[in-house]
Motif scaffolding. Sequence first.
Motif, PDB file in Angstrom:
ATOM      1  N   LEU A 277       0.816  -1.207   0.000  1.00 57.80           N
ATOM      2  CA  LEU A 277       0.000   0.000   0.000  1.00 57.80           C
ATOM      3  C   LEU A 277       0.856   1.266   0.000  1.00 57.80           C
ATOM      4  O   LEU A 277       0.499   2.268  -0.633  1.00 57.80           O
ATOM      5  CB  LEU A 277      -0.948  -0.023   1.194  1.00 57.80           C
ATOM      6  CG  LEU A 277      -2.059  -1.066   1.066  1.00 57.80           C
ATOM      7  CD1 LEU A 277      -2.690  -1.374   2.417  1.00 57.80           C
ATOM      8  CD2 LEU A 277      -3.123  -0.593   0.077  1.00 57.80           C
ATOM      9  N   VAL A 278       1.985   1.233   0.703  1.00 60.85           N
ATOM     10  CA  VAL A 278       2.892   2.384   0.656  1.00 60.85           C
ATOM     11  C   VAL A 278       3.385   2.615  -0.764  1.00 60.85           C
ATOM     12  O   VAL A 278       3.390   3.758  -1.268  1.00 60.85           O
ATOM     13  CB  VAL A 278       4.094   2.165   1.610  1.00 60.85           C
ATOM     14  CG1 VAL A 278       5.194   3.192   1.333  1.00 60.85           C
ATOM     15  CG2 VAL A 278       3.650   2.284   3.060  1.00 60.85           C
ATOM     16  N   LEU A 279       3.783   1.556  -1.444  1.00 62.37           N
ATOM     17  CA  LEU A 279       4.314   1.704  -2.795  1.00 62.37           C
ATOM     18  C   LEU A 279       3.225   2.059  -3.793  1.00 62.37           C
ATOM     19  O   LEU A 279       3.477   2.797  -4.766  1.00 62.37           O
ATOM     20  CB  LEU A 279       5.037   0.426  -3.216  1.00 62.37           C
ATOM     21  CG  LEU A 279       6.304   0.114  -2.416  1.00 62.37           C
ATOM     22  CD1 LEU A 279       6.970  -1.162  -2.923  1.00 62.37           C
ATOM     23  CD2 LEU A 279       7.291   1.274  -2.456  1.00 62.37           C
ATOM     24  N   ALA A 280       2.006   1.596  -3.571  1.00 58.07           N
ATOM     25  CA  ALA A 280       0.902   2.004  -4.447  1.00 58.07           C
ATOM     26  C   ALA A 280       0.634   3.499  -4.302  1.00 58.07           C
ATOM     27  O   ALA A 280       0.437   4.217  -5.297  1.00 58.07           O
ATOM     28  CB  ALA A 280      -0.348   1.196  -4.121  1.00 58.07           C
ATOM     29  N   ASP A 281       0.626   3.993  -3.070  1.00 57.37           N
ATOM     30  CA  ASP A 281       0.454   5.433  -2.854  1.00 57.37           C
ATOM     31  C   ASP A 281       1.649   6.213  -3.403  1.00 57.37           C
ATOM     32  O   ASP A 281       1.493   7.353  -3.864  1.00 57.37           O
ATOM     33  CB  ASP A 281       0.278   5.728  -1.367  1.00 57.37           C
ATOM     34  CG  ASP A 281      -1.166   5.563  -0.897  1.00 57.37           C
ATOM     35  OD1 ASP A 281      -2.079   5.841  -1.694  1.00 57.37           O
ATOM     36  OD2 ASP A 281      -1.381   5.169   0.268  1.00 57.37           O
TER      37      ASP A 281
END
Length: 294
Positions: free
Chosen positions: A165-169
């Motif tokens: 989720l961090v990398l998607a954001d």
Amino acid sequence: MTFAPPNHTRTLDPQPGIPPWIRGARSESPEDAAFSSGAVLSHLHLVLGREAVPQALLRDRLALRAAEACVAFSGRPERAAELRDAIHLLRPGDLPGPAGEICLEWRRAVDRPVSVKALARALPHVEASLISSWLDAGRGTPVTRAAMVLEAVCTQAPRVDVPALVLADTALAQALGWTHVVPLLAAGLKRADLRKRGEDLRLACHRALLASGVEVVRQAADLTRRAAHLKAITPKLRAKGAGAAVEIFLTRDAVAPSAMPLPDRAARRLCDRLVALGAVRELTGRDTFRLYGV
């Protein structure tokens, strides 16, 4: 966070909100969902471009919200209050625990401008080469790019929700030209969404951004008003070091008196004074080990 918005954004309504036609949008089809999430992101981009918005404070508060969602995904019971305690009441040598570590990862991810090196520090259990490879998996429009990165991580490394989720954001921020990660997806997605792939995952991301973006705009407006009030009353504070303490409040979701550049008793008095002036709130409801925030 640095943006290059049109000049007219500096004269936006000081309390901008999502237009009603966006808030009431029904994203039943992929086309409707994509249109609605695009409208929200466009509005959010203008809001985040305003100098009055306390960018670091907003990101830190959104990091807490994203951490809370990720902790819930893992089946743990901790919520925002417990997560604040887990990271702000640590003593030297203490470990934050699984939930506290999730919160720290999100806070580190939003703290520095986006780079593979900064993300590797934020996510110490993920190799920098993997971070770079996963970010390169994203192509196309901002939401499609974010969904592709999310799918790549979830496929190659199941059950690593926080890095995914961090990398998607991060991919979303890069596509939109934002210098920092702004946590948006975690709070809008469901645990089951992380098992989706392809068009189903993209649709889930569009819907998540529609729901999350509306709340972020509301929070940005609320924090902008509160930050303006805190700045306005700062000249009334006579304690030495009060200005530096105020700057800490303007960048962090929660502050313990011990974190202020003041003697302990003076820090507690300053917090009580700020609460009395309506500039900050006590966040715990406790008599001791209190935390304060804008």
